[in-house]
Design a protein around this motif. Structure first.
Motif, PDB file in Angstrom:
ATOM      1  N   ILE A  43       0.833  -1.202   0.000  1.00 44.74           N
ATOM      2  CA  ILE A  43       0.000   0.000   0.000  1.00 44.74           C
ATOM      3  C   ILE A  43       0.866   1.250   0.000  1.00 44.74           C
ATOM      4  O   ILE A  43       0.574   2.229  -0.698  1.00 44.74           O
ATOM      5  N   ALA A  44       1.952   1.231   0.760  1.00 46.23           N
ATOM      6  CA  ALA A  44       2.864   2.378   0.767  1.00 46.23           C
ATOM      7  C   ALA A  44       3.465   2.594  -0.618  1.00 46.23           C
ATOM      8  O   ALA A  44       3.626   3.736  -1.071  1.00 46.23           O
ATOM      9  N   ALA A  45       3.752   1.496  -1.314  1.00 44.61           N
ATOM     10  CA  ALA A  45       4.287   1.603  -2.670  1.00 44.61           C
ATOM     11  C   ALA A  45       3.236   2.154  -3.634  1.00 44.61           C
ATOM     12  O   ALA A  45       3.562   2.916  -4.555  1.00 44.61           O
ATOM     13  N   LEU A  46       1.982   1.774  -3.414  1.00 51.49           N
ATOM     14  CA  LEU A  46       0.901   2.329  -4.219  1.00 51.49           C
ATOM     15  C   LEU A  46       0.826   3.842  -4.055  1.00 51.49           C
ATOM     16  O   LEU A  46       0.690   4.590  -5.032  1.00 51.49           O
ATOM     17  N   ARG A  47       0.885   4.287  -2.807  1.00 51.54           N
ATOM     18  CA  ARG A  47       0.794   5.720  -2.521  1.00 51.54           C
ATOM     19  C   ARG A  47       1.929   6.494  -3.182  1.00 51.54           C
ATOM     20  O   ARG A  47       1.749   7.645  -3.590  1.00 51.54           O
ATOM     21  N   LYS A  48       3.086   5.872  -3.276  1.00 51.31           N
ATOM     22  CA  LYS A  48       4.248   6.536  -3.878  1.00 51.31           C
ATOM     23  C   LYS A  48       4.253   6.421  -5.397  1.00 51.31           C
ATOM     24  O   LYS A  48       5.083   7.042  -6.071  1.00 51.31           O
ATOM     25  N   GLY A  49       3.346   5.604  -5.934  1.00 55.11           N
ATOM     26  CA  GLY A  49       3.262   5.447  -7.375  1.00 55.11           C
ATOM     27  C   GLY A  49       4.267   4.492  -7.976  1.00 55.11           C
ATOM     28  O   GLY A  49       4.466   4.478  -9.198  1.00 55.11           O
ATOM     29  N   ILE A  50       4.911   3.661  -7.136  1.00 59.18           N
ATOM     30  CA  ILE A  50       5.901   2.729  -7.670  1.00 59.18           C
ATOM     31  C   ILE A  50       5.337   1.320  -7.867  1.00 59.18           C
ATOM     32  O   ILE A  50       6.042   0.416  -8.300  1.00 59.18           O
ATOM     33  N   ARG A  51       4.071   1.142  -7.526  1.00 63.79           N
ATOM     34  CA  ARG A  51       3.347  -0.096  -7.820  1.00 63.79           C
ATOM     35  C   ARG A  51       1.945   0.247  -8.285  1.00 63.79           C
ATOM     36  O   ARG A  51       1.404   1.297  -7.946  1.00 63.79           O
ATOM     37  N   ARG A  52       1.364  -0.632  -9.074  1.00 63.97           N
ATOM     38  CA  ARG A  52      -0.004  -0.467  -9.528  1.00 63.97           C
ATOM     39  C   ARG A  52      -0.918  -1.423  -8.763  1.00 63.97           C
ATOM     40  O   ARG A  52      -0.458  -2.492  -8.317  1.00 63.97           O
ATOM     41  N   PRO A  53      -2.180  -1.099  -8.607  1.00 70.50           N
ATOM     42  CA  PRO A  53      -3.089  -2.023  -7.918  1.00 70.50           C
ATOM     43  C   PRO A  53      -3.111  -3.400  -8.558  1.00 70.50           C
ATOM     44  O   PRO A  53      -3.240  -4.422  -7.873  1.00 70.50           O
ATOM     45  N   GLN A  54      -2.958  -3.440  -9.879  1.00 68.91           N
ATOM     46  CA  GLN A  54      -2.996  -4.717 -10.593  1.00 68.91           C
ATOM     47  C   GLN A  54      -1.850  -5.638 -10.206  1.00 68.91           C
ATOM     48  O   GLN A  54      -1.865  -6.838 -10.519  1.00 68.91           O
ATOM     49  N   ASP A  55      -0.845  -5.107  -9.501  1.00 68.62           N
ATOM     50  CA  ASP A  55       0.278  -5.938  -9.073  1.00 68.62           C
ATOM     51  C   ASP A  55      -0.088  -6.857  -7.916  1.00 68.62           C
ATOM     52  O   ASP A  55       0.696  -7.738  -7.550  1.00 68.62           O
TER      53      ASP A  55
END
Length: 217
Positions: A43-55
């Motif tokens: 979730i922290a990576a999502l917030r930073k934009g370095i992961r996508r929800p689809q991951d």
């Protein structure tokens, strides 16, 4: 209307984005398939934009879309200044995306910015809704709870005046999370079932992810 300056610029109203608990929408198995050791890290990576929800292997298509929308919502939302005076706007029933007798009913107040914020969020789905703007003297939901301009009595009046009961098969409302203390009073006065929604309007796509289909669908 007064705007409050903060650090040389106009302060913005609190739209409660920080209250969204993303973790509640994950299965919390910490399966590490996404490459992180916990859902919290993902979730922290999502917030930073370095992961996508689809991951995440366990997120549905609608949930992934909802998470994407939340990440972009600050750019979609109007700039809402911190206010000291009400801004009355629309009162009554609005029908979005051709609702039918099974469509959900959302309750909110009649502040101009509340209307803009909610309609921006609802504009991200083709899901049909009934939205009832209760007369809160133009106060936002949080301020209307302080000034007691959003009450069970006013919700009851809005239900009668909009004749919404004639349009739906089930007597169920969704009220804002900030108005959660009104749930029992509304149910007792109206004989409608009440679901308490999220504090932040931007969380609605996740809260209702089972039906929150994107416009392109």
């Amino acid at each position: 209307m007064f705007w409050i300056k903060k650090g040389g610029s106009l302060a913005s109203a609190n739209l409660y984005l920080e209250t969204i608990n993303f973790l509640r929408y994950f299965n919390k198995t910490d399966c590490i398939k996404c490459g992180f050791t916990s859902c919290e890290e993902f979730i922290a990576a999502l917030r930073k934009g370095i992961r996508r929800p689809q991951d995440c292997s366990f997120i549905s298509k609608n949930q992934a879309y909802a998470l994407d929308i939340i990440q972009r919502i600050k750019d979609l939302w109007p700039d809402v200044p911190l206010l000291t005076h009400p801004r009355p706007s629309l009162i009554g029933l609005v029908e979005l995306n051709k609702p039918n007798s099974e469509s959900l009913i959302l309750i909110t107040g009649n502040n101009e910015y509340t209307e803009q914020v909610l309609m921006t969020v609802l504009g991200t789905t083709i899901c049909p809704f009934f939205v009832i703007f209760v007369d809160t003297d133009g106060n936002t939901v949080d301020m209307s709870m302080i000034y007691k301009t959003l009450t069970a009595e006013r919700v009851h009046k809005a239900l009668r005046e909009t004749t919404i009961e004639e349009k739906v098969n089930r007597k169920e409302l969704i009220i804002p999370g900030l108005a959660s203390s009104l749930k029992e009073d509304i149910e007792n006065l109206t004989n409608w079932n009440v679901r308490v929604g999220p504090l932040c309007a931007a969380e609605l796509p996740l809260f209702l992810s089972e039906i929150w289909a994107p416009p392109e669908d």
